[in-house]
Write an enzyme that holds these catalytic residues in place. Structure first.
Site, PDB file in Angstrom:
ATOM      1  N   GLN A  78      14.048  36.084  -1.310  1.00  0.00           N
ATOM      2  CA  GLN A  78      14.714  35.724  -2.554  1.00  0.00           C
ATOM      3  C   GLN A  78      13.925  34.635  -3.279  1.00  0.00           C
ATOM      4  O   GLN A  78      14.109  33.445  -3.033  1.00  0.00           O
ATOM      5  CB  GLN A  78      16.152  35.260  -2.300  1.00  0.00           C
ATOM      6  CG  GLN A  78      16.904  35.087  -3.594  1.00  0.00           C
ATOM      7  CD  GLN A  78      18.398  34.953  -3.380  1.00  0.00           C
ATOM      8  OE1 GLN A  78      18.900  34.997  -2.275  1.00  0.00           O
ATOM      9  NE2 GLN A  78      19.103  34.765  -4.466  1.00  0.00           N
ATOM     10  N   PHE A  79      13.056  35.061  -4.188  1.00  0.00           N
ATOM     11  CA  PHE A  79      12.207  34.120  -4.914  1.00  0.00           C
ATOM     12  C   PHE A  79      13.013  33.156  -5.779  1.00  0.00           C
ATOM     13  O   PHE A  79      12.560  32.052  -6.085  1.00  0.00           O
ATOM     14  CB  PHE A  79      11.162  34.856  -5.761  1.00  0.00           C
ATOM     15  CG  PHE A  79      11.699  35.497  -7.010  1.00  0.00           C
ATOM     16  CD1 PHE A  79      11.656  34.813  -8.215  1.00  0.00           C
ATOM     17  CD2 PHE A  79      12.241  36.772  -6.989  1.00  0.00           C
ATOM     18  CE1 PHE A  79      12.148  35.399  -9.386  1.00  0.00           C
ATOM     19  CE2 PHE A  79      12.731  37.366  -8.133  1.00  0.00           C
ATOM     20  CZ  PHE A  79      12.685  36.675  -9.337  1.00  0.00           C
ATOM     21  N   THR A  80      14.229  33.517  -6.161  1.00  0.00           N
ATOM     22  CA  THR A  80      15.029  32.657  -7.040  1.00  0.00           C
ATOM     23  C   THR A  80      15.459  31.357  -6.361  1.00  0.00           C
ATOM     24  O   THR A  80      15.944  30.446  -7.034  1.00  0.00           O
ATOM     25  CB  THR A  80      16.270  33.397  -7.577  1.00  0.00           C
ATOM     26  OG1 THR A  80      17.088  33.796  -6.480  1.00  0.00           O
ATOM     27  CG2 THR A  80      15.867  34.607  -8.410  1.00  0.00           C
TER      28      THR A  80
END
Length: 150
Positions: A78-80
């Site tokens: 999850q890059f966010t």
């Protein structure tokens, strides 16, 4: 490297309406990778995940680790998790590693966590649009950043 750990009584991940991972008791772990992350970050976080005492003992006290429990794991990239919201209303993801850096680290994280736990783990699909379902048990949610070890 940043993780969000959620103790769950059940969790699953679906891609295009097809379930790709499902567990009962265990942890759902969201993983965010930065450009400067290394195997050292992976090793430290995997050891922390395996030994963090967040499962209840016979007295209901959080005193049992994942490694000592019957719990399972779903790991989702999850890059966010590396969003910066300091300026304006649109998050910036400049600190999140691009796929050419993140994918090898993600794969190394999976292997290291499996080795540390002594069991296989389930995953989402890197970069896919995933639907994550979970029932947070407790609720217990813990955020750990490998850059804040000390």
């Amino acid at each position: 490297m940043r993780i969000v750990i959620q103790r769950v009584s059940e969790a699953s991940v679906a891609i295009d309406d097809s379930e790709v991972a499902t567990i009962q008791k265990g942890l759902l772990i969201l993983l965010g990778i930065e450009n400067e992350d290394t195997q050292e970050d992976i090793d430290w976080l995997c050891n922390k995940i395996a030994n963090l005492r967040i499962f209840p003992d016979e007295d209901g006290v959080m005193n049992i680790s994942l490694k000592a429990s019957e719990g399972n794991v779903i790991l989702v990239s999850q890059f966010t998790l590396h969003a910066s919201t300091k300026k304006g209303n649109r998050p910036s993801y400049i600190k999140a590693a691009k796929p050419d850096i993140a994918i090898p680290l993600y794969e190394a994280f999976i292997k290291t966590l499996q080795t540390t736990l002594g069991k296989s783990i389930q995953t989402g699909d890197f970069g896919a649009d995933m639907k994550v379902h979970l029932v947070n048990d407790g609720p217990v949610t813990i955020i750990i950043d490998s850059k804040n070890k000390e």
